[in-house]
Design a protein around this motif. Structure first.
Motif, PDB file in Angstrom:
ATOM      1  N   LEU A 278      14.515  10.792 -15.009  1.00 34.18           N
ATOM      2  CA  LEU A 278      14.310  11.420 -16.185  1.00 34.18           C
ATOM      3  C   LEU A 278      14.466  10.323 -17.312  1.00 34.18           C
ATOM      4  O   LEU A 278      15.640  10.043 -17.586  1.00 34.18           O
ATOM      5  N   SER A 279      13.659   9.738 -17.920  1.00 33.94           N
ATOM      6  CA  SER A 279      13.657   8.826 -19.038  1.00 33.94           C
ATOM      7  C   SER A 279      12.920   9.054 -20.293  1.00 33.94           C
ATOM      8  O   SER A 279      12.591   8.138 -20.879  1.00 33.94           O
ATOM      9  N   GLU A 280      12.966  10.372 -20.490  1.00 35.33           N
ATOM     10  CA  GLU A 280      12.296  10.761 -21.918  1.00 35.33           C
ATOM     11  C   GLU A 280      12.968  10.606 -23.168  1.00 35.33           C
ATOM     12  O   GLU A 280      13.940  10.955 -23.102  1.00 35.33           O
ATOM     13  N   PRO A 281      12.279   9.929 -23.869  1.00 35.10           N
ATOM     14  CA  PRO A 281      12.973   9.619 -25.148  1.00 35.10           C
ATOM     15  C   PRO A 281      13.220  10.707 -26.320  1.00 35.10           C
ATOM     16  O   PRO A 281      13.756  10.720 -27.287  1.00 35.10           O
ATOM     17  N   GLU A 282      12.023  11.648 -25.978  1.00 31.25           N
ATOM     18  CA  GLU A 282      11.925  12.744 -26.999  1.00 31.25           C
ATOM     19  C   GLU A 282      12.574  13.994 -26.563  1.00 31.25           C
ATOM     20  O   GLU A 282      12.519  14.346 -25.608  1.00 31.25           O
TER      21      GLU A 282
ATOM     22  N   ALA B 108      13.291  23.622 -10.124  1.00 37.34           N
ATOM     23  CA  ALA B 108      12.519  23.493  -9.038  1.00 37.34           C
ATOM     24  C   ALA B 108      13.306  22.943  -7.919  1.00 37.34           C
ATOM     25  O   ALA B 108      12.890  22.749  -6.843  1.00 37.34           O
ATOM     26  N   GLY B 109      14.776  22.719  -8.111  1.00 37.32           N
ATOM     27  CA  GLY B 109      15.535  22.159  -7.170  1.00 37.32           C
ATOM     28  C   GLY B 109      15.713  20.673  -6.578  1.00 37.32           C
ATOM     29  O   GLY B 109      15.720  20.315  -5.498  1.00 37.32           O
ATOM     30  N   CYS B 110      14.902  19.973  -7.620  1.00 36.78           N
ATOM     31  CA  CYS B 110      14.723  18.605  -7.468  1.00 36.78           C
ATOM     32  C   CYS B 110      15.884  17.820  -7.844  1.00 36.78           C
ATOM     33  O   CYS B 110      16.588  18.110  -8.846  1.00 36.78           O
ATOM     34  N   PRO B 111      16.284  16.879  -7.113  1.00 42.93           N
ATOM     35  CA  PRO B 111      17.270  15.973  -7.547  1.00 42.93           C
ATOM     36  C   PRO B 111      17.099  15.176  -8.565  1.00 42.93           C
ATOM     37  O   PRO B 111      15.918  14.502  -8.610  1.00 42.93           O
ATOM     38  N   VAL B 112      17.721  15.173  -9.994  1.00 42.79           N
ATOM     39  CA  VAL B 112      17.014  14.618 -11.167  1.00 42.79           C
ATOM     40  C   VAL B 112      18.262  13.614 -11.553  1.00 42.79           C
ATOM     41  O   VAL B 112      19.440  13.922 -11.454  1.00 42.79           O
ATOM     42  N   PHE B 113      17.673  12.371 -11.862  1.00 42.64           N
ATOM     43  CA  PHE B 113      18.504  11.437 -12.458  1.00 42.64           C
ATOM     44  C   PHE B 113      18.232  11.320 -13.858  1.00 42.64           C
ATOM     45  O   PHE B 113      17.327  10.903 -14.344  1.00 42.64           O
ATOM     46  N   LEU B 114      19.287  11.644 -14.580  1.00 40.77           N
ATOM     47  CA  LEU B 114      19.208  11.413 -16.224  1.00 40.77           C
ATOM     48  C   LEU B 114      19.224   9.863 -16.585  1.00 40.77           C
ATOM     49  O   LEU B 114      20.376   9.181 -16.167  1.00 40.77           O
ATOM     50  N   CYS B 115      18.520   9.499 -17.153  1.00 45.65           N
ATOM     51  CA  CYS B 115      18.273   7.886 -17.844  1.00 45.65           C
ATOM     52  C   CYS B 115      18.337   7.644 -19.220  1.00 45.65           C
ATOM     53  O   CYS B 115      17.940   8.375 -19.858  1.00 45.65           O
TER      54      CYS B 115
ATOM     55  N   ILE C  55       8.568   9.562 -11.977  1.00 45.80           N
ATOM     56  CA  ILE C  55       9.551   9.138 -13.140  1.00 45.80           C
ATOM     57  C   ILE C  55       8.928   9.863 -14.503  1.00 45.80           C
ATOM     58  O   ILE C  55       7.545   9.865 -14.613  1.00 45.80           O
ATOM     59  N   LEU C  56       9.721  10.885 -15.058  1.00 50.56           N
ATOM     60  CA  LEU C  56       9.141  11.636 -16.080  1.00 50.56           C
ATOM     61  C   LEU C  56       9.767  10.810 -17.303  1.00 50.56           C
ATOM     62  O   LEU C  56      11.021  10.672 -17.383  1.00 50.56           O
ATOM     63  N   GLY C  57       8.587  10.742 -18.565  1.00 50.80           N
ATOM     64  CA  GLY C  57       9.028   9.944 -19.555  1.00 50.80           C
ATOM     65  C   GLY C  57       8.307   8.663 -19.820  1.00 50.80           C
ATOM     66  O   GLY C  57       7.239   8.484 -19.136  1.00 50.80           O
ATOM     67  N   GLN C  58       8.896   7.701 -20.584  1.00 49.66           N
ATOM     68  CA  GLN C  58       8.195   6.494 -20.929  1.00 49.66           C
ATOM     69  C   GLN C  58       8.113   5.567 -19.724  1.00 49.66           C
ATOM     70  O   GLN C  58       8.734   5.788 -18.663  1.00 49.66           O
ATOM     71  N   GLU C  59       7.166   4.766 -19.431  1.00 45.50           N
ATOM     72  CA  GLU C  59       6.997   3.647 -18.411  1.00 45.50           C
ATOM     73  C   GLU C  59       7.946   2.679 -18.600  1.00 45.50           C
ATOM     74  O   GLU C  59       8.592   2.314 -19.455  1.00 45.50           O
TER      75      GLU C  59
END
Length: 456
Positions: A46-50, A64-71, A92-96
């Motif tokens: 998760l690399s979403e800047p907004e 959803a039970g997903c392993p999520v890594f905050l970035c 990858i969720l968020g910016q490229e």
């Protein structure tokens, strides 16, 4: 314990995100949740800047039970490469992310996650190397419940100026979201520029790191505004006595805290009423935690005896990805401190940062506090450098508060404040110090600065 989805349903129709569209948050979270449950619990970066998209994505991924890594969206190419090699994400969720795609993954595959429904929160420590503390919804909620019980709150309203990918910002969101409270997100630079927002500050908590508090107190208008808050939580790095006295003089309801990423934020907090009476400790242990002070031989020490801090708490991380801790409810940290007769915890410094010079033990925080109190530096960090005669020499790397301030001025100013062996033998003036957004110093970069500026 209620699930993220149950909390999301509770907040539907509730206008709780101040200055933002609460309905948009709910819609984004629900839409992404429906997409993710069709996958086989993919590993998510998760690399979403907004901010709104970030918290919506966070809730959807956890639900959803997903392993999520905050970035941190501002990581540079080398840092992203390190994270990608470690995590090997599916989504990858968020910016490229800018990196070398051909060298994206390590040849040694890691397991998806040793813990189901895990939440990985980044922690770099003082070295700057990124690693992820493994949390779960349960460990984060245990921290929330301990906080609410300690402050005797039904709802927690939060004014957040700290990054949401960091435990300091994430836990502010968690407290407000799950308690039915209001939540306001504002970049610190905007706040510093005077964008305060139209809220009833007496109903809100705000969390700051010491360098942020220092900058706000330099503006009389912002200092006066800060004094209206219900509580100003202070953590992330050690606060110096002069800063605490300045906040007390401004009648700011400060609550110095002690905690870390591994404990899902604070496990000790000084209540504002005690702070205003002159107490400079980190306060009482929160209900969800227990702290003991131990000797190097692991013996539990009595009150007022300094030793190694050991923590037991149900908010403790389960390990560092991809490994788990052998005992998931007890954690011996690198900090040295003592518990006084009132039951307040007092932090002396980090054991690994201790400088041994001429056989004497020196803790940087004491020296930094003494030098800051002179008013001659804007910022300072004390480290030990190898020396053939002393073992280590105490070295001060500092930003002078005025270009005309020289080493001899500083040396004279601390003669009656510190024992001779504690006074820096080397002084290095710089224009900036390598601190992150939480005010923590990057010791690896600082060592390079010191070595570069040390005479041959």
């Amino acid at each position: 314990m209620e699930t993220p989805l149950e909390y999301l349903k509770k907040r539907t129709g509730d206008d709780w995100l101040i200055g933002e569209d609460s309905r948009q948050f709910t819609s984004l979270a629900e839409k992404l949740f429906l997409q993710l449950i069709q996958e086989n619990q993919p590993k998510i970066l998760l690399s979403e800047p907004e901010p709104i998209k970030f918290i919506a994505s966070f809730i959807a991924a956890v639900a959803a039970g997903c392993p999520v890594f905050l970035c941190n969206p501002n990581w540079v190419k080398q840092e992203w490469q390190q994270v990608l090699d470690l995590v090997q994400p599916d989504i990858i969720l968020g910016q490229e992310i800018t990196t070398n795609r051909q060298q994206r993954y390590s040849p040694i595959p890691y397991p998806q996650s040793p813990i189901p429904n895990s939440i990985m929160i980044p922690t770099g420590g003082s070295s700057g190397k990124i690693r992820f503390a493994i949390h779960t919804w349960e460990t984060l909620m245990n921290s929330v419940q301990g906080f609410r019980k300690y402050f005797q709150l039904t709802q927690v309203n939060s004014f957040c100026v700290l990054p949401l990918y960091h435990v300091s910002g994430l836990m502010q969101f968690m407290r407000s979201f799950t308690s039915g409270g209001k939540f306001l997100i504002k970049p610190f630079k905007a706040l510093e520029a005077g964008e305060k927002c139209n809220i009833e500050a007496s109903e809100f908590f705000i969390s700051l790191v010491p360098t942020q508090l220092q900058r706000l107190l330099q503006n009389p208008e912002l200092a006066a505004w800060l004094s209206h808050f219900q509580t100003v939580l202070l953590g992330g790095a050690p606060a110096w006595r002069e800063l605490l006295e300045q906040a007390r003089h401004q009648n700011i309801r400060l609550a110095p805290t002690y905690g870390m990423t591994e404990t899902a934020s604070q496990i000790a907090t000084l209540k504002p009423e005690e702070f205003l009476k002159g107490n400079n400790s980190s306060g009482q242990i929160l209900p969800h935690a227990k702290v003991t002070i131990r000797s190097p031989n692991n013996e539990i020490l009595d009150i007022n005896n300094t030793g190694i801090i050991t923590i037991q708490t149900n908010s403790l991380a389960l390990g560092y990805y991809p490994e788990t801790f052998p005992n998931n409810h007890q954690f011996q940290v690198d900090d040295i401190g003592f518990i006084d007769k009132q039951g307040d915890i007092n932090i002396i410094g980090r054991n690994s940062n201790k400088i041994i010079t001429g056989g004497e033990n020196v803790f940087p925080s004491e020296i930094e506090a003494a030098i800051r109190a002179t008013g001659l530096v804007a910022d300072i960090c004390i480290i030990g450098l190898p020396d053939s005669h002393w073992g280590e020499i105490v070295t001060a790397i500092y930003i002078p508060s005025d270009p005309e301030i020289y080493t001899n001025t500083l040396q004279t100013a601390i003669e009656n404040k510190l024992s001779k062996f504690k006074r820096p033998k080397q002084w290095i003036p710089v224009k900036t110090l390598p601190r992150n957004s939480q005010g923590k110093i990057n010791l690896e970069q600082l060592q390079k600065i010191a070595i570069t500026n040390t005479p041959a």
